[in-house]
Design a protein around this motif. Sequence first.
Motif, mmCIF file in Angstrom:
data_model
loop_
_atom_site.group_PDB
_atom_site.id
_atom_site.type_symbol
_atom_site.label_atom_id
_atom_site.label_comp_id
_atom_site.label_asym_id
_atom_site.label_seq_id
_atom_site.Cartn_x
_atom_site.Cartn_y
_atom_site.Cartn_z
ATOM 1 N N GLU A 92 0.826 -1.209 0.000
ATOM 2 C CA GLU A 92 0.000 0.000 0.000
ATOM 3 C C GLU A 92 0.860 1.259 0.000
ATOM 4 O OE1 GLU A 92 -3.214 2.064 2.943
ATOM 5 O OE2 GLU A 92 -3.471 -0.101 2.575
ATOM 6 N N GLU A 93 1.881 1.282 0.836
ATOM 7 C CA GLU A 93 2.741 2.463 0.888
ATOM 8 C C GLU A 93 3.529 2.627 -0.414
ATOM 9 O OE1 GLU A 93 5.698 4.870 3.876
ATOM 10 O OE2 GLU A 93 5.128 2.835 4.400
ATOM 11 N N SER B 260 2.597 1.919 -3.264
ATOM 12 C CA SER B 260 1.662 2.328 -4.319
ATOM 13 C C SER B 260 1.218 3.782 -4.184
ATOM 14 C CB SER B 260 0.434 1.408 -4.309
ATOM 15 O OG SER B 260 0.816 0.085 -4.585
ATOM 16 N N GLN B 261 1.645 4.463 -3.127
ATOM 17 C CA GLN B 261 1.273 5.868 -2.934
ATOM 18 C C GLN B 261 2.003 6.757 -3.928
ATOM 19 O OE1 GLN B 261 1.877 6.924 1.176
ATOM 20 N NE2 GLN B 261 0.370 5.446 1.901
ATOM 21 N N LYS B 262 1.430 7.946 -4.137
ATOM 22 C CA LYS B 262 1.996 8.899 -5.085
ATOM 23 C C LYS B 262 3.373 9.380 -4.620
ATOM 24 C CE LYS B 262 -0.652 11.714 -7.358
ATOM 25 N NZ LYS B 262 -1.541 12.828 -7.706
ATOM 26 N N THR B 263 4.194 9.635 -5.599
ATOM 27 C CA THR B 263 5.529 10.184 -5.377
ATOM 28 C C THR B 263 5.432 11.627 -4.903
ATOM 29 O OG1 THR B 263 6.305 8.827 -7.208
ATOM 30 C CG2 THR B 263 7.722 10.641 -6.544
ATOM 31 N N THR C 125 4.804 6.559 -8.468
ATOM 32 C CA THR C 125 4.604 5.988 -7.135
ATOM 33 C C THR C 125 5.918 5.868 -6.384
ATOM 34 O OG1 THR C 125 4.922 3.690 -7.830
ATOM 35 C CG2 THR C 125 2.656 4.587 -7.972
ATOM 36 N N ILE C 126 5.799 5.731 -5.074
ATOM 37 C CA ILE C 126 6.986 5.539 -4.235
ATOM 38 C C ILE C 126 7.753 4.297 -4.686
ATOM 39 C CG2 ILE C 126 7.677 4.893 -1.888
ATOM 40 C CD1 ILE C 126 5.534 6.902 -0.905
#
Length: 163
Positions: A115-116, A118-121, A131-132
Amino acid sequence: MSIAKHIEGGLGMPTFIVKGYLGDLTDADMMTRPGENLNHLKWQVGHLIVAENYHIGVMYPNSMPALPDGFKEQHNKDAAASDDPAKFCTKARYMELMDQQREATLKVLSGLGDEELSQKTPEQIHYMGPTIGTVFANQGTHWTMHAGQWAVVRRKLGKPPLF
């Protein structure tokens, strides 16, 4: 398998290639430029170390080992024009710093879930991907991109092709 494990596996090959290409080069060899108006290998390796430190540090402040005083300045765009070996580190020091940064990158990565990742950069490094997880994966891409120039330097120096 988690996204982090896939990325970790993907970072292994670029590290192998980088260490292969640089393994038998001397400090003098690393001052070679692959072509006119291209950066010599010492500057490139320093640039890559600074970049990895910056990219991961933007996302996870205080997670990366501090770079030596003046290291960022030694590897900024203005410093790329210098052919003075005294203004750059030894190959051994570059390899040590490279290993320290990659170890820290992998340590941060190992603590992240899908999940983390897949978060936005963060906006200031969005150029590294959306993504991260992409930013982590692109550390290897960045190193490999530069290593392509090192293959040219190796041939220019009469070294055998490796891969």
